[in-house]
Design a protein around this motif. Structure first.
Motif, mmCIF file in Angstrom:
data_model
loop_
_atom_site.group_PDB
_atom_site.id
_atom_site.type_symbol
_atom_site.label_atom_id
_atom_site.label_comp_id
_atom_site.label_asym_id
_atom_site.label_seq_id
_atom_site.Cartn_x
_atom_site.Cartn_y
_atom_site.Cartn_z
ATOM 1 N N SER A 1 -2.122 -41.897 11.786
ATOM 2 C CA SER A 1 -2.004 -40.897 12.131
ATOM 3 C C SER A 1 -3.040 -39.816 11.760
ATOM 4 C CB SER A 1 -1.444 -40.231 10.964
ATOM 5 O OG SER A 1 -0.567 -39.136 10.631
ATOM 6 N N ARG A 2 -3.736 -38.656 12.458
ATOM 7 C CA ARG A 2 -4.889 -37.827 12.211
ATOM 8 C C ARG A 2 -5.036 -36.852 11.016
ATOM 9 N NH1 ARG A 2 -7.857 -36.794 16.575
ATOM 10 N NH2 ARG A 2 -6.376 -36.959 18.096
ATOM 11 N N LYS A 3 -5.326 -36.985 10.198
ATOM 12 C CA LYS A 3 -5.470 -36.490 8.897
ATOM 13 C C LYS A 3 -6.963 -35.969 8.909
ATOM 14 C CE LYS A 3 -0.742 -35.762 8.626
ATOM 15 N NZ LYS A 3 -0.267 -36.531 10.230
ATOM 16 N N GLY A 4 -6.882 -34.563 7.925
ATOM 17 C CA GLY A 4 -8.340 -34.518 7.171
ATOM 18 C C GLY A 4 -9.258 -33.392 8.452
ATOM 19 N N PHE A 5 -10.439 -33.289 7.561
ATOM 20 C CA PHE A 5 -11.689 -31.612 8.205
ATOM 21 C C PHE A 5 -11.799 -32.377 9.561
ATOM 22 C CE2 PHE A 5 -13.352 -29.172 5.387
ATOM 23 C CZ PHE A 5 -12.725 -28.288 4.678
ATOM 24 N N ASP A 6 -11.771 -31.884 10.433
ATOM 25 C CA ASP A 6 -12.615 -32.048 11.842
ATOM 26 C C ASP A 6 -13.568 -30.558 12.411
ATOM 27 O OD1 ASP A 6 -10.580 -30.898 13.257
ATOM 28 O OD2 ASP A 6 -9.836 -32.490 14.073
ATOM 29 N N SER A 7 -13.778 -30.569 13.776
ATOM 30 C CA SER A 7 -14.241 -29.510 14.002
ATOM 31 C C SER A 7 -13.470 -28.064 14.576
ATOM 32 C CB SER A 7 -15.218 -29.786 15.282
ATOM 33 O OG SER A 7 -13.709 -30.287 16.671
ATOM 34 N N SER A 8 -12.011 -28.125 14.845
ATOM 35 C CA SER A 8 -11.359 -28.114 14.919
ATOM 36 C C SER A 8 -10.663 -27.127 13.820
ATOM 37 C CB SER A 8 -10.000 -28.185 15.927
ATOM 38 O OG SER A 8 -9.345 -28.824 15.329
ATOM 39 N N ALA A 9 -10.160 -27.987 12.731
ATOM 40 C CA ALA A 9 -8.510 -27.698 11.448
ATOM 41 C C ALA A 9 -10.450 -28.024 9.871
ATOM 42 C CB ALA A 9 -7.795 -28.860 10.958
ATOM 43 N N GLY A 10 -10.856 -27.205 9.453
ATOM 44 C CA GLY A 10 -11.807 -27.187 8.316
ATOM 45 C C GLY A 10 -13.245 -26.749 9.200
ATOM 46 N N GLY A 11 -13.993 -27.351 10.277
ATOM 47 C CA GLY A 11 -14.741 -26.995 11.317
ATOM 48 C C GLY A 11 -16.224 -28.158 10.604
ATOM 49 N N CYS A 12 -15.714 -29.062 10.380
ATOM 50 C CA CYS A 12 -16.276 -30.455 9.864
ATOM 51 C C CYS A 12 -16.355 -31.318 9.601
ATOM 52 C CB CYS A 12 -17.451 -29.971 9.090
ATOM 53 S SG CYS A 12 -17.202 -29.538 7.242
ATOM 54 N N PRO A 13 -16.475 -32.926 9.898
ATOM 55 C CA PRO A 13 -16.357 -34.438 9.243
ATOM 56 C C PRO A 13 -16.254 -33.573 7.710
ATOM 57 C CG PRO A 13 -18.106 -34.331 11.359
ATOM 58 C CD PRO A 13 -18.286 -32.317 10.437
ATOM 59 N N SER A 14 -15.171 -34.760 7.590
ATOM 60 C CA SER A 14 -15.234 -35.113 5.869
ATOM 61 C C SER A 14 -16.600 -36.190 5.830
ATOM 62 C CB SER A 14 -14.342 -36.483 5.286
ATOM 63 O OG SER A 14 -13.138 -35.159 5.768
ATOM 64 N N PRO A 15 -16.881 -36.134 4.370
ATOM 65 C CA PRO A 15 -18.435 -36.828 3.472
ATOM 66 C C PRO A 15 -17.768 -38.099 3.551
ATOM 67 C CG PRO A 15 -17.307 -35.980 1.833
ATOM 68 C CD PRO A 15 -16.064 -35.469 3.164
ATOM 69 N N VAL A 16 -18.857 -39.230 4.153
ATOM 70 C CA VAL A 16 -19.423 -40.161 3.142
ATOM 71 C C VAL A 16 -20.531 -40.246 2.506
ATOM 72 C CG1 VAL A 16 -19.612 -42.556 4.349
ATOM 73 C CG2 VAL A 16 -18.431 -41.235 6.141
ATOM 74 N N PHE A 17 -20.650 -40.809 1.431
ATOM 75 C CA PHE A 17 -21.428 -40.243 0.561
ATOM 76 C C PHE A 17 -22.519 -41.631 0.872
ATOM 77 C CE2 PHE A 17 -18.180 -38.128 -1.716
ATOM 78 C CZ PHE A 17 -17.885 -36.866 -1.655
ATOM 79 N N PRO A 18 -23.287 -41.727 0.153
ATOM 80 C CA PRO A 18 -24.591 -42.801 -0.645
ATOM 81 C C PRO A 18 -24.750 -43.887 -0.824
ATOM 82 C CG PRO A 18 -25.589 -40.529 -0.978
ATOM 83 C CD PRO A 18 -24.152 -39.725 -0.730
ATOM 84 N N PRO B 1 -20.905 -38.084 13.359
ATOM 85 C CA PRO B 1 -19.232 -38.565 12.952
ATOM 86 C C PRO B 1 -18.703 -39.778 13.660
ATOM 87 C CG PRO B 1 -19.863 -36.770 14.855
ATOM 88 C CD PRO B 1 -21.331 -37.427 14.575
ATOM 89 N N PHE B 2 -17.929 -40.428 12.863
ATOM 90 C CA PHE B 2 -17.342 -41.170 13.700
ATOM 91 C C PHE B 2 -15.417 -40.812 13.038
ATOM 92 C CE2 PHE B 2 -18.510 -43.099 9.682
ATOM 93 C CZ PHE B 2 -17.569 -43.287 9.112
ATOM 94 N N HIS B 3 -14.975 -41.853 14.089
ATOM 95 C CA HIS B 3 -12.982 -42.260 13.656
ATOM 96 C C HIS B 3 -13.528 -43.580 12.574
ATOM 97 C CE1 HIS B 3 -11.701 -39.008 16.396
ATOM 98 N NE2 HIS B 3 -11.447 -38.400 15.040
ATOM 99 N N GLY B 4 -12.627 -43.018 11.176
ATOM 100 C CA GLY B 4 -12.580 -44.292 10.576
ATOM 101 C C GLY B 4 -11.486 -44.161 9.723
ATOM 102 N N LEU B 5 -10.873 -45.316 9.879
ATOM 103 C CA LEU B 5 -9.260 -45.623 8.971
ATOM 104 C C LEU B 5 -9.521 -44.813 7.399
ATOM 105 C CD1 LEU B 5 -7.739 -48.472 10.434
ATOM 106 C CD2 LEU B 5 -7.468 -46.022 11.120
ATOM 107 N N TRP B 6 -8.735 -44.300 6.531
ATOM 108 C CA TRP B 6 -8.972 -43.737 5.267
ATOM 109 C C TRP B 6 -8.046 -44.432 4.535
ATOM 110 C CZ3 TRP B 6 -6.822 -39.944 2.839
ATOM 111 C CH2 TRP B 6 -5.772 -39.073 3.997
#
Length: 292
Positions: free
Chosen positions: A18-35, A147-152
């Motif tokens: 199930s595709r969920k969260g920000f991307d280029s079309s919905a939100g305009g950017c990827p979701s963050p992965v922190f340091p 950017p990459f697709h990941g299971l969250w």
């Protein structure tokens, strides 16, 4: 034969990527992965929601500030957020009885209905992510990071409700949810998590819904050297036996290729819910036990 299939249905389930969260079309950017390797899946914008990004918290962070930093929109914190799927208890103030849940409607819900998705089936959420770093007081994307697709996260369905058929007194704990604040829609559906996650008819010791702690390699869908985020590497057990049993939206076998113990998939860029019946692909249940 019917009795045998009924037993199998109790042991197996449908898996929904199930595709969920920000991307280029919905939100305009990827979701963050922190340091530190942790991440946060940014909810997509929704002007009808009663929740602002500034209302949401994640590990002490104000999500409104995070959205403003990453999108460059100074008013990001005041904009409305579609907090869905809603899996993290302390992300937002809760009413007594709150449970993790997911809303769906429109064509995506029509697809889930056609695929006969229901109680016991498992949503496995994926999204678009990219590494971020702190620059002064602001978060920004790491320039060289791709950017990459990941299971969250995941949600196993415990109960299913048609929202427009509920009385005013039903599910009071869920009334904050954005799917209670849209236009009337007979297909508008709320999926509520089961209490505990079961795979193959056996308890996993995990809750019925949750979020992974980090995006390790085992949770990354995009192939390591892929030119596009939609070029996925999956375990070989996903490789379709036929177009009829392939994961929905991916019945064109030209999208697939074998690669040793894995397979590669040119995943569909459109569509939210990709459904696979694990009765046909029992190896996928074994894979789920490894990653969950």
């Amino acid at each position: 034969m019917v009795a045998v299939r009924s037993l199998l249905q109790n042991a197996f389930m449908k898996l929904i990527l199930s595709r969920k969260g920000f991307d280029s079309s919905a939100g305009g950017c990827p979701s963050p992965v922190f340091p530190d390797g942790s991440f946060y899946t940014l909810p997509i914008p929704d002007s009808r929601s009663r929740i602002t990004y500034g209302d949401i918290r994640h590990e002490g962070l104000n999500v409104g500030k995070l959205v403003a930093d990453l999108t460059g929109d100074r008013r990001g914190g005041a904009r409305k957020a579609h907090l869905d799927p809603d899996l993290i208890a302390d992300a937002y103030p809760r009413e007594t009885g709150w449970r993790p849940c997911l809303g769906q409607t429109g064509a995506a819900q029509g697809h889930l209905r056609k695929q006969q998705v229901g109680e016991g089936d498992l949503f496995l959420f994926f999204g678009l992510f990219r590494d971020v770093e702190k620059q002064g007081r602001c978060w920004q994307f790491v320039k060289q990071a791709r950017p990459f697709h990941g299971l969250w996260g995941w949600l196993q369905i415990g109960e299913v409700y048609r929202i427009d058929e509920l009385s005013d007194s039903d599910l009071q704990w869920a009334r904050y949810h954005p799917h209670f604040h849209g236009q009337p829609d007979g297909g508008n559906t709320l999926y509520v998590a089961s209490d505990a996650l079961q795979l193959g008819g056996r308890s996993t010791g995990l809750p019925g819904a949750g979020v992974f702690g980090g995006l390790e390699d085992r949770l990354r869908l995009t192939a390591p050297d892929a030119a596009s985020t939609t070029q996925w590497r999956l375990p070989r057990c996903f490789y379709p036996d036929s177009a009829d049993t392939a994961m929905s939206f991916h019945g064109n076998l030209a999208r697939w290729s074998r690669d040793g113990d894995d397979c590669t998939l040119r995943s569909a860029s459109r569509g939210q819910e990709f459904v696979l019946d694990t009765i046909e692909y029992p190896g996928v249940v074994s894979w789920l036990r490894e990653i969950l």
